[in-house]
Design a protein around this motif. Structure first.
Motif, PDB file in Angstrom:
ATOM      1  N   ARG A 123      -0.177   9.058   1.997  1.00  8.76           N
ATOM      2  CA  ARG A 123       0.531   8.013   1.255  1.00  8.76           C
ATOM      3  C   ARG A 123       1.106   8.565  -0.049  1.00  8.76           C
ATOM      4  O   ARG A 123       0.523   9.451  -0.673  1.00  8.76           O
ATOM      5  CB  ARG A 123      -0.428   6.871   0.939  1.00  8.76           C
ATOM      6  CG  ARG A 123       0.250   5.652   0.302  1.00  8.76           C
ATOM      7  CD  ARG A 123      -0.611   4.439   0.445  1.00  8.76           C
ATOM      8  NE  ARG A 123       0.062   3.228   0.000  1.00  8.76           N
ATOM      9  CZ  ARG A 123      -0.335   2.011   0.348  1.00  8.76           C
ATOM     10  NH1 ARG A 123      -1.376   1.854   1.138  1.00  8.76           N
ATOM     11  NH2 ARG A 123       0.309   0.946  -0.082  1.00  8.76           N
ATOM     12  N   SER A 124       2.239   8.023  -0.457  1.00 12.22           N
ATOM     13  CA  SER A 124       2.795   8.363  -1.764  1.00 12.22           C
ATOM     14  C   SER A 124       2.540   7.207  -2.726  1.00 12.22           C
ATOM     15  O   SER A 124       2.283   6.081  -2.300  1.00 12.22           O
ATOM     16  CB  SER A 124       4.294   8.647  -1.672  1.00 12.22           C
ATOM     17  OG  SER A 124       4.999   7.484  -1.271  1.00 12.22           O
ATOM     18  N   VAL A 169       5.368   9.568  -6.031  1.00 11.10           N
ATOM     19  CA  VAL A 169       4.550  10.746  -6.343  1.00 11.10           C
ATOM     20  C   VAL A 169       3.642  11.034  -5.148  1.00 11.10           C
ATOM     21  O   VAL A 169       2.904  10.157  -4.689  1.00 11.10           O
ATOM     22  CB  VAL A 169       3.696  10.512  -7.602  1.00 11.10           C
ATOM     23  CG1 VAL A 169       2.789  11.720  -7.854  1.00 11.10           C
ATOM     24  CG2 VAL A 169       4.595  10.259  -8.803  1.00 11.10           C
ATOM     25  N   GLY A 170       3.685  12.241  -4.628  1.00 10.08           N
ATOM     26  CA  GLY A 170       2.826  12.612  -3.513  1.00 10.08           C
ATOM     27  C   GLY A 170       1.359  12.604  -3.919  1.00 10.08           C
ATOM     28  O   GLY A 170       1.008  13.004  -5.033  1.00 10.08           O
ATOM     29  N   THR A 171       0.494  12.136  -3.018  1.00 11.28           N
ATOM     30  CA  THR A 171      -0.931  12.034  -3.345  1.00 11.28           C
ATOM     31  C   THR A 171      -1.780  13.093  -2.640  1.00 11.28           C
ATOM     32  O   THR A 171      -3.005  13.063  -2.754  1.00 11.28           O
ATOM     33  CB  THR A 171      -1.477  10.634  -2.959  1.00 11.28           C
ATOM     34  OG1 THR A 171      -1.340  10.455  -1.534  1.00 11.28           O
ATOM     35  CG2 THR A 171      -0.738   9.538  -3.696  1.00 11.28           C
ATOM     36  N   TYR A 225      -3.943   2.917  -4.759  1.00  7.51           N
ATOM     37  CA  TYR A 225      -2.646   3.058  -4.125  1.00  7.51           C
ATOM     38  C   TYR A 225      -1.628   2.031  -4.615  1.00  7.51           C
ATOM     39  O   TYR A 225      -0.528   1.942  -4.073  1.00  7.51           O
ATOM     40  CB  TYR A 225      -2.791   2.984  -2.604  1.00  7.51           C
ATOM     41  CG  TYR A 225      -3.503   4.189  -2.022  1.00  7.51           C
ATOM     42  CD1 TYR A 225      -2.990   5.466  -2.193  1.00  7.51           C
ATOM     43  CD2 TYR A 225      -4.698   4.044  -1.315  1.00  7.51           C
ATOM     44  CE1 TYR A 225      -3.640   6.582  -1.673  1.00  7.51           C
ATOM     45  CE2 TYR A 225      -5.350   5.153  -0.778  1.00  7.51           C
ATOM     46  CZ  TYR A 225      -4.818   6.419  -0.963  1.00  7.51           C
ATOM     47  OH  TYR A 225      -5.468   7.514  -0.447  1.00  7.51           O
TER      48      TYR A 225
END
Length: 389
Positions: free
Chosen positions: A13-14, A18-20, A240
C-alpha cells in the motif's frame, strides 16, 4: 501456548503517494523481534495480507521473506484472506506449504479444517488447539455454496461458523478453539427480525455469532480494539490514513492453556514516522511552538485563513517537510451563506460578475480592484477578437 494476533498488513500500500515498503520491512523486523522476545508459538494473520489482488514483485518478495524468517524461527503461521486479497492466488500451494508451517485458510472447502497444535508437552495425544480460518466471504459469491439464505454477511458467516462448530463438536473434549475471521463485527445480539446489520453501507455481523470460542481473532478494521474479552481486532500494524493518527499500532498477544483463555495483552509497534493532523492559519502554524513535534511527522494540514495564501504548500514545507495533504476551510466560510455555486452562476448580472464570482468561490474572497480591472481588460480583448472574426 502464545499466539500473536495480527491482521491487515496491506503489503504494497502507498500512503498519499509515499511508498510504504520500507516501513513494512521495518514492521517485519518488529514482528520477528516480538516473536523471539515473547516466545510466540503461532502467528495469526486475519486477512488483507496484500493491499491488492495482484501485488507487485517486491511486495510478494517481502511476504516470502517474512514467511521464511518465521519458518527459520520454527514458528508456524495461520493465514486467512481478506477483501483486498485474491483468495485463490494467496491460497496457491497451501496444501504443500502446510508442511512448512504455513497454514493457509482461503477456501470454503477448508472452513472446517483447522490447523492443530498441541497445548502442552504431551503432544498430539494431549489437549489440542484448533485454529479455524474464515476468509472474507462475499455473500453474492458464496451464499449458494454455503446454503445460506438470504445472501447476506450475517447468513454466510453464520453458515461458516455452523461448519466450524460441527467439526469442533466431533473433537475431544477440552479442545481449545480459535477462529480467524475477516469481517465487520458489531455489538448486539442476533434476532430473526433483523438478521443483517449495516454500518456505512458495509454489512456487519452481530458479536454473539462468535460465542463459545476460546478466542476470535478479527481482521478488517484498522484500529486495535476489544469487542469482548474473547473477540478482538488487532488493527493494522501501520497507519494507512490520517484518521488513524491517534492509533497506537501493534498486535494482541494471546495465551491459551488447556483450561482456556489465560491472558490477552497488547504489543505496541511504534511507527518510525508518526502522523499529525494540524489546523490553523498559515502564520500560526509556522510560528506556534506547540507544533514542534510535528516537524518530523507526516502531516495533514487544514488552513483556516480567510484569504487563501499563495504557495501555501511550499511555505508549510519549510517547517513541516513531510506535509502530504493540504486542505482549506476559511473561518469566514460559515458567514458566506449556503448559496450553491450554480445558484451564483445563474444570479450573475454580466460576464465580469460571473468571473469575479468564480474567484470568490474558489478563493473564498472577492476580487480586488486590480483583479477586477485585469478581468475587465481580458474580457474586452476577447470581445474585440470575436468582433474581428
Amino acid at each position: 501456548m502464545k499466539l500473536l494476533h495480527t491482521s491487515d498488513w496491506h503489503l504494497g500500500r502507498s500512503f498519499h503517494g509515499v511508498g510504504t515498503l520500507p516501513a513494512q520491512r521495518r514492521f517485519a523486523d518488529q514482528l520477528l523481534a516480538t516473536v523471539a522476545a515473547e516466545g510466540v508459538d503461532v502467528v495469526l494473520l486475519a486477512g488483507d495480507v496484500y493491499d491488492r489482488a495482484l501485488p507487485n514483485v517486491d511486495v510478494v518478495n517481502l511476504f516470502d521473506d517474512i514467511l521464511a524468517r518465521l519458518n527459520e524461527a520454527g514458528v508456524p503461521i495461520v493465514i486467512t484472506s481478506g477483501n483486498h486479497d485474491s483468495a485463490t492466488r494467496l491460497g496457491f500451494g497451501g496444501r504443500i506449504m502446510e508442511r512448512a508451517g504455513v497454514h493457509l485458510r482461503t477456501r470454503l472447502a477448508d472452513l472446517a479444517t483447522p490447523a492443530l497444535f498441541p497445548l502442552d508437552a504431551t503432544g498430539p495425544a494431549g489437549p489440542q488447539l484448533a485454529v479455524y480460518g474464515i476468509p472474507y466471504l462475499e455473500p453474492r459469491l458464496v451464499a449458494v455454496a454455503l446454503d445460506a439464505e438470504p445472501a447476506s454477511h450475517f447468513s454466510v458467516t453464520e453458515a461458516a461458523l455452523k461448519l466450524v462448530r460441527a467439526d469442533l463438536s466431533a473433537r475431544p473434549e477440552g479442545t481449545a478453539a480459535v477462529v480467524l475471521a475477516h469481517t465487520f463485527a458489531s455489538g448486539g445480539i442476533t434476532s430473526a427480525s433483523e438478521r443483517d446489520l449495516a454500518v456505512g453501507g458495509v454489512g456487519a455481523v452481530p458479536l454473539d455469532l462468535f460465542d463459545g470460542f476460546t478466542y476470535t481473532a478479527l481482521g478488517h478494521l484498522h484500529g486495535r480494539q476489544r469487542l469482548s474479552e474473547t473477540v478482538r481486532y488487532s488493527g493494522s500494524p501501520l497507519p494507512y490514513s490520517f484518521s488513524e493518527a491517534a492509533h497506537t499500532k501493534g498486535a494482541w498477544l494471546v495465551e491459551v492453556t488447556a483450561d482456556g483463555l489465560k491472558e490477552v495483552r497488547r504489543v505496541d509497534w511504534p511507527a518510525e514516522r508518526p502522523l499529525s493532523v494540524l489546523r490553523g492559519t498559515l502564520a500560526d502554524l509556522l510560528a506556534d511552538p506547540q507544533w514542534d513535534a510535528a516537524e518530523a511527522h507526516f502531516c495533514q494540514v487544514t488552513l483556516t485563513d480567510n484569504d487563501r495564501p499563495a504557495n501555501a504548500m511550499e511555505a508549510l514545507r519549510t517547517r513541516f517537510p513531510n506535509t502530504l495533504v493540504l486542505m482549506f476551510e476559511p473561518e469566514n466560510a460559515r458567514d458566506r451563506g449556503a448559496e450553491s455555486y450554480s445558484q451564483r452562476v445563474l444570479a450573475a448580472v454580466d460576464e465580469l460578475d460571473l468571473c469575479c464570482g468564480f474567484l470568490d468561490h474558489v478563493r473564498h474572497r472577492p476580487a480586488n480592484d486590480d483583479e477586477q480591472g485585469l478581468l475587465r481588460d481580458v474580457l474586452a480583448s476577447v470581445h474585440a477578437q470575436e468582433a474581428a472574426l
